[in-house]
Design an enzyme around this catalytic site. Sequence first.
Site, PDB file in Angstrom:
ATOM      1  N   TYR A 123      -1.132  -1.256  10.216  1.00  0.00           N
ATOM      2  CA  TYR A 123      -1.316  -1.562   8.786  1.00  0.00           C
ATOM      3  C   TYR A 123      -0.080  -1.136   7.995  1.00  0.00           C
ATOM      4  O   TYR A 123       0.438  -1.892   7.171  1.00  0.00           O
ATOM      5  CB  TYR A 123      -2.566  -0.836   8.280  1.00  0.00           C
ATOM      6  CG  TYR A 123      -2.865  -1.054   6.814  1.00  0.00           C
ATOM      7  CD1 TYR A 123      -3.380  -2.270   6.361  1.00  0.00           C
ATOM      8  CD2 TYR A 123      -2.650  -0.044   5.876  1.00  0.00           C
ATOM      9  CE1 TYR A 123      -3.664  -2.471   5.008  1.00  0.00           C
ATOM     10  CE2 TYR A 123      -2.941  -0.234   4.532  1.00  0.00           C
ATOM     11  CZ  TYR A 123      -3.447  -1.445   4.097  1.00  0.00           C
ATOM     12  OH  TYR A 123      -3.732  -1.635   2.764  1.00  0.00           O
ATOM     13  N   SER A 131       0.877  -1.169   0.000  1.00  0.00           N
ATOM     14  CA  SER A 131       0.000   0.000   0.000  1.00  0.00           C
ATOM     15  C   SER A 131       0.910   1.213   0.000  1.00  0.00           C
ATOM     16  O   SER A 131       2.076   1.126   0.428  1.00  0.00           O
ATOM     17  CB  SER A 131      -0.845  -0.002   1.273  1.00  0.00           C
ATOM     18  OG  SER A 131      -1.313   1.301   1.563  1.00  0.00           O
TER      19      SER A 131
END
Length: 249
Positions: free
Chosen positions: A157, A144
């Site tokens: 995350y 990401s």
Amino acid sequence: MNETSTGRAVLITGGSRGIGAACARRFAAAGDRVAINYHHAQAAAEALVEEIRAAGGTAIAVQADVGDSEQVARMVDNVLDKFCQLDILVCNAGIARQQLFTDISDGDWRTLFRTNVDGTFYCCRAVLPHFIHRKAGKIVTMSSMWGLTGGSCEVAYSATKAAVIGLTKALSKEVGPSGITVNCVAPGVIDTEMNANLTPEDLEALRQETPLESIGRPEDVAESVFFLTSEGARFITGQILSPNGGILI
Ligand code: NAP
């Protein structure tokens, strides 16, 4: 059964919806045979299989929790059994969670690492003996933009997605001599259920912040994944491709 077509055999984790489903459609449209992994969403995965078959493609649905090494090993055996070989692994399955760093419990931290990092590790480890034996194979991992820059209120995350980048780079060096490429896609903001918590105002603000003035679509990410498995990417390994509309440059 149409599982005997001549296209490449592709395993896509987390293929039941969002980016993974777009990848499944993209590979199937190119004539590849796709194994669509899901965790809970059996109906969605089976509907996608039906959709691909109705369009003349080849697809199967395979259940496994990628955070469980035994389930992953069984899934890979099952796909090899059905397709007789495997050419491409897309480690797409992932989960996200937004919370203040000081609110992250031991369990929250482990849950994110279990799916995003352990899952990538287990899947790569399970397919590699087959890839190494054939001296061929392509792996695409899913990070990401937060794995590149770090996201506020997404520390766990971000850490998992940075770990995926480290895994990708190191593994690409180790298995390159075996004819295997390992690359990573690190998307920006993409319109999927993962971002269902964002309000229309949040999305509009993100759109305006993005040089290309749009929120990404799952298909945009699927194109990057597909490219990294194509002949055009023959000489590319250990790289991070970030389809993000320019929000991170
Ligand atoms: P999504 O719509 O929430 O879909 C997540 C997928 O992962 C689902 O198919 C889900 O399967 C599967 N999954 C979750 N936990 C799993 C497990 N333990 N085992 C097997 N499958 C599991 O997410 P998405 O937006 O498409 O994201 C896909 C990937 O892109 C993720 O790795 C995410 O971190 C990354 N990403 C997304 C964005 C974004 O803005 N959307 C941006 C950057 C990176 P079930 O439905 O069967 O549970």
